[in-house]
Design an enzyme around this catalytic site. Structure first.
Site, mmCIF file in Angstrom:
data_model
loop_
_atom_site.group_PDB
_atom_site.id
_atom_site.type_symbol
_atom_site.label_atom_id
_atom_site.label_comp_id
_atom_site.label_asym_id
_atom_site.label_seq_id
_atom_site.Cartn_x
_atom_site.Cartn_y
_atom_site.Cartn_z
ATOM 1 N N LYS A 25 -18.454 -5.770 8.153
ATOM 2 C CA LYS A 25 -17.223 -6.557 8.263
ATOM 3 C C LYS A 25 -16.627 -6.385 9.653
ATOM 4 C CE LYS A 25 -15.165 -7.065 3.680
ATOM 5 N NZ LYS A 25 -14.030 -6.616 2.841
ATOM 6 N N HIS A 62 0.845 -1.203 0.000
ATOM 7 C CA HIS A 62 0.000 0.000 0.000
ATOM 8 C C HIS A 62 0.884 1.259 0.000
ATOM 9 C CE1 HIS A 62 -3.142 -2.597 2.259
ATOM 10 N NE2 HIS A 62 -3.648 -2.355 1.056
#
Ligand code: PNS
Length: 159
Positions: A41, A17
């Protein structure tokens, strides 16, 4: 001002990332790393923890800020007056889903482009999930995540 959004779960942020962040930050005036809050989630790290981790990891980049968002990415990007959404692509297996999302985001908000950056070779195998899998069983994750995050991942699994 040319604004680009880099969205994701960042659970946790990895060096893959960070590589995308570094490269995307050179393509725009302001890069917003946008961490999703998805009530459906259960991530390993809370939104607050992920926000703090990402902030710590990007503190060296003067045109990068960190935010959280919930709901539709296309609407959020529009609110931010972004010209684009940047995504990292590691393999062909990423492509199908990313392609579908890019087209849907374009349908929802035609003015916003999705920009794909190919992963750097050294990170092509790396994902947040694989980092968690390795750490869960006590494997070494040095060099896979920023140093400020590594200890937090290890601590999470040692409790
Ligand atoms: O790091 P991730 O989990 O691969 O990131 C996925 C993310 C946050 C980019 C994606 O789930 C997303 O865009 N969520 C926002 C909800 C949305 O806009 N859904 C429609 C996409 S077409």
């Amino acid at each position: 001002m040319k604004v680009i959004i880099y969205p994701g779960s960042f659970d946790p942020i990895t060096n893959g990332h960070l590589d995308v962040i570094e490269r995307a930050s050179k393509m725009c005036e302001h890069l917003i790393v946008s961490i999703i809050y998805n009530p459906n989630k259960t991530p390993l790290f809370t939104l607050e923890e992920r926000f703090r981790q990402v902030k710590g990891a990007v503190e060296g980049y003067s045109n990068v800020t960190v935010e959280t968002f919930t709901g539709l990415l296309a609407e959020y990007a529009q609110q931010k007056q972004a010209m684009g959404i940047v995504k990292g692509l590691r393999a062909i297996s990423d492509f199908e889903y990313e392609f579908q999302m890019a087209l849907m985001n374009r349908k929802l908000c035609p003015g916003i482009e999705t920009i794909f950056l190919m992963t750097s070779n050294e990170y092509s195998f790396l994902s947040s999930s694989i980092v968690k899998e390795v750490a869960r069983f006590g494997g070494c994750i040095k060099g896979l995540v920023p140093e400020n995050v590594r200890k937090e991942v290890i601590n999470k699994f040692s409790n």
